[in-house]
Design a protein around this motif. Structure first.
Motif, PDB file in Angstrom:
ATOM      1  N   ARG A   1       0.828  -1.207   0.000  1.00 24.17           N
ATOM      2  CA  ARG A   1       0.000   0.000   0.000  1.00 24.17           C
ATOM      3  C   ARG A   1       0.863   1.258   0.000  1.00 24.17           C
ATOM      4  NH1 ARG A   1      -4.672   1.131  -1.908  1.00 24.17           N
ATOM      5  NH2 ARG A   1      -5.925  -0.219  -0.556  1.00 24.17           N
TER       6      ARG A   1
ATOM      7  N   GLU B   1       2.073   1.928  -3.387  1.00 22.22           N
ATOM      8  CA  GLU B   1       1.030   2.528  -4.224  1.00 22.22           C
ATOM      9  C   GLU B   1       0.911   4.015  -3.949  1.00 22.22           C
ATOM     10  OE1 GLU B   1      -2.034  -1.283  -4.700  1.00 22.22           O
ATOM     11  OE2 GLU B   1      -2.339   0.158  -3.098  1.00 22.22           O
ATOM     12  N   VAL B   2       0.987   4.378  -2.672  1.00 21.90           N
ATOM     13  CA  VAL B   2       0.916   5.798  -2.300  1.00 21.90           C
ATOM     14  C   VAL B   2       2.121   6.547  -2.856  1.00 21.90           C
ATOM     15  CG1 VAL B   2       0.962   7.439  -0.378  1.00 21.90           C
ATOM     16  CG2 VAL B   2      -0.467   5.386  -0.232  1.00 21.90           C
TER      17      VAL B   2
ATOM     18  N   CYS C   1       1.689   7.327  -6.409  1.00 23.92           N
ATOM     19  CA  CYS C   1       0.777   8.468  -6.570  1.00 23.92           C
ATOM     20  C   CYS C   1       1.487   9.785  -6.288  1.00 23.92           C
ATOM     21  CB  CYS C   1      -0.425   8.324  -5.627  1.00 23.92           C
ATOM     22  SG  CYS C   1      -1.545   6.975  -6.064  1.00 23.92           S
TER      23      CYS C   1
ATOM     24  N   ILE D   1      -5.000  11.133  -3.811  1.00 19.65           N
ATOM     25  CA  ILE D   1      -4.559   9.776  -3.466  1.00 19.65           C
ATOM     26  C   ILE D   1      -5.683   9.014  -2.783  1.00 19.65           C
ATOM     27  CG2 ILE D   1      -2.950   8.410  -2.062  1.00 19.65           C
ATOM     28  CD1 ILE D   1      -0.903  10.668  -2.442  1.00 19.65           C
ATOM     29  N   SER D   2      -6.391   9.711  -1.896  1.00 19.54           N
ATOM     30  CA  SER D   2      -7.515   9.104  -1.189  1.00 19.54           C
ATOM     31  C   SER D   2      -8.557   8.589  -2.176  1.00 19.54           C
ATOM     32  CB  SER D   2      -8.145  10.128  -0.238  1.00 19.54           C
ATOM     33  OG  SER D   2      -9.320   9.617   0.342  1.00 19.54           O
TER      34      SER D   2
ATOM     35  N   GLU E   1      -8.086   8.008  -5.436  1.00 23.87           N
ATOM     36  CA  GLU E   1      -7.493   7.016  -6.338  1.00 23.87           C
ATOM     37  C   GLU E   1      -7.432   5.630  -5.701  1.00 23.87           C
ATOM     38  OE1 GLU E   1      -5.445   5.410  -9.700  1.00 23.87           O
ATOM     39  OE2 GLU E   1      -6.536   7.308  -9.449  1.00 23.87           O
ATOM     40  N   LEU E   2      -7.098   5.589  -4.418  1.00 27.08           N
ATOM     41  CA  LEU E   2      -6.880   4.297  -3.762  1.00 27.08           C
ATOM     42  C   LEU E   2      -8.041   3.867  -2.866  1.00 27.08           C
ATOM     43  CD1 LEU E   2      -3.093   4.654  -2.761  1.00 27.08           C
ATOM     44  CD2 LEU E   2      -4.070   3.639  -4.827  1.00 27.08           C
TER      45      LEU E   2
ATOM     46  N   VAL F   1      -4.104   8.074   4.358  1.00 28.69           N
ATOM     47  CA  VAL F   1      -3.127   8.575   3.389  1.00 28.69           C
ATOM     48  C   VAL F   1      -1.997   9.287   4.118  1.00 28.69           C
ATOM     49  CG1 VAL F   1      -2.701  10.190   1.491  1.00 28.69           C
ATOM     50  CG2 VAL F   1      -4.798   8.814   1.508  1.00 28.69           C
TER      51      VAL F   1
END
Length: 210
Positions: free
Chosen positions: A151, A154-155, A158, A168-169, A171-172, A179
């Motif tokens: 995770r 992934e952040v 972004c 980001i919030s 998107e994920l 986040v």
């Protein structure tokens, strides 16, 4: 007796190596080949303990022959003897299973020593080749982002693409607080001061797939 096969597409080189090896009482030269495909056939027929293998040959190169031979005779020790020590030759040969890697500038005594060491499980790597291998390993050393969770990675991706926390919030599909926690952890693990530095890190280290 150590059963040895000699593979080289240059007859003078091949005959020269053999003429020296036959003077060694503990070495039995069981055959010779001038190509990779001939080498495979020879090894399957004579089952030598050690193969002296050239790399660049027609009708099957040394790398292909090494890989094929070891599929059938995994205990065979293949010593590469070549004029080349560039990355395009060294690493594929080692990955194919070559046991030792020597250059044709080696002396006859050094070749015999490599054969003796091969049968007791001691590889010999030409210093120039060893240096290249060490440099490659250094380049492959663990990077800080390898410690990130899936995770967090992934952040970071972004962040590297310039997204703010809200983006980001979205998107994920995670909350803003989550986040922020991930971003804090990322900055700490990467040892960077802010998200701008994190973005630069992500782009420089191939985290962002372009």
């Amino acid at each position: 007796m150590i059963k040895v096969a000699v593979v080289d597409d240059h007859e003078m080189v091949r005959k020269g190596i053999i003429s020296y090896l036959v003077t060694e009482p503990e070495i039995d030269v069981v055959g010779e080949a001038k190509s990779g495909n001939e080498a495979i056939k020879l090894v399957l027929e004579t089952r030598p303990e050690v193969v002296l293998m050239d790399l660049l040959m027609e009708d099957g190169n040394g790398i292909e022959a090494t890989r094929e031979i070891l599929q059938h005779e995994p205990n065979c020790k293949i010593i590469i003897i070549t004029s080349f020590y560039d990355d395009e030759q060294v690493f594929p040969a080692i990955e194919a299973g070559a046991f030792s890697y020597m250059l044709k500038t080696a002396t006859a005594d050094e070749v015999v020593r490599a054969i003796r060491k091969a049968v007791v499980g001691e590889p010999i790597i030409e210093p120039k080749v060893a240096n290249r291998m060490m440099n490659r390993l250094r380049k492959q050393e663990k990077k800080p982002h390898h410690d990130l969770t899936e995770r967090e990675l992934e952040v970071l991706m972004c962040i590297g693409e310039g997204m703010n926390n809200q983006e980001i919030s979205t998107e994920l599909f995670i909350g803003i607080k989550t986040v922020k926690t991930h971003v804090s952890n990322i900055l700490s693990k990467l040892d960077v001061a802010d998200r701008t530095q994190a973005a630069v890190y992500a782009n420089r280290n191939g985290v962002i797939k372009k």
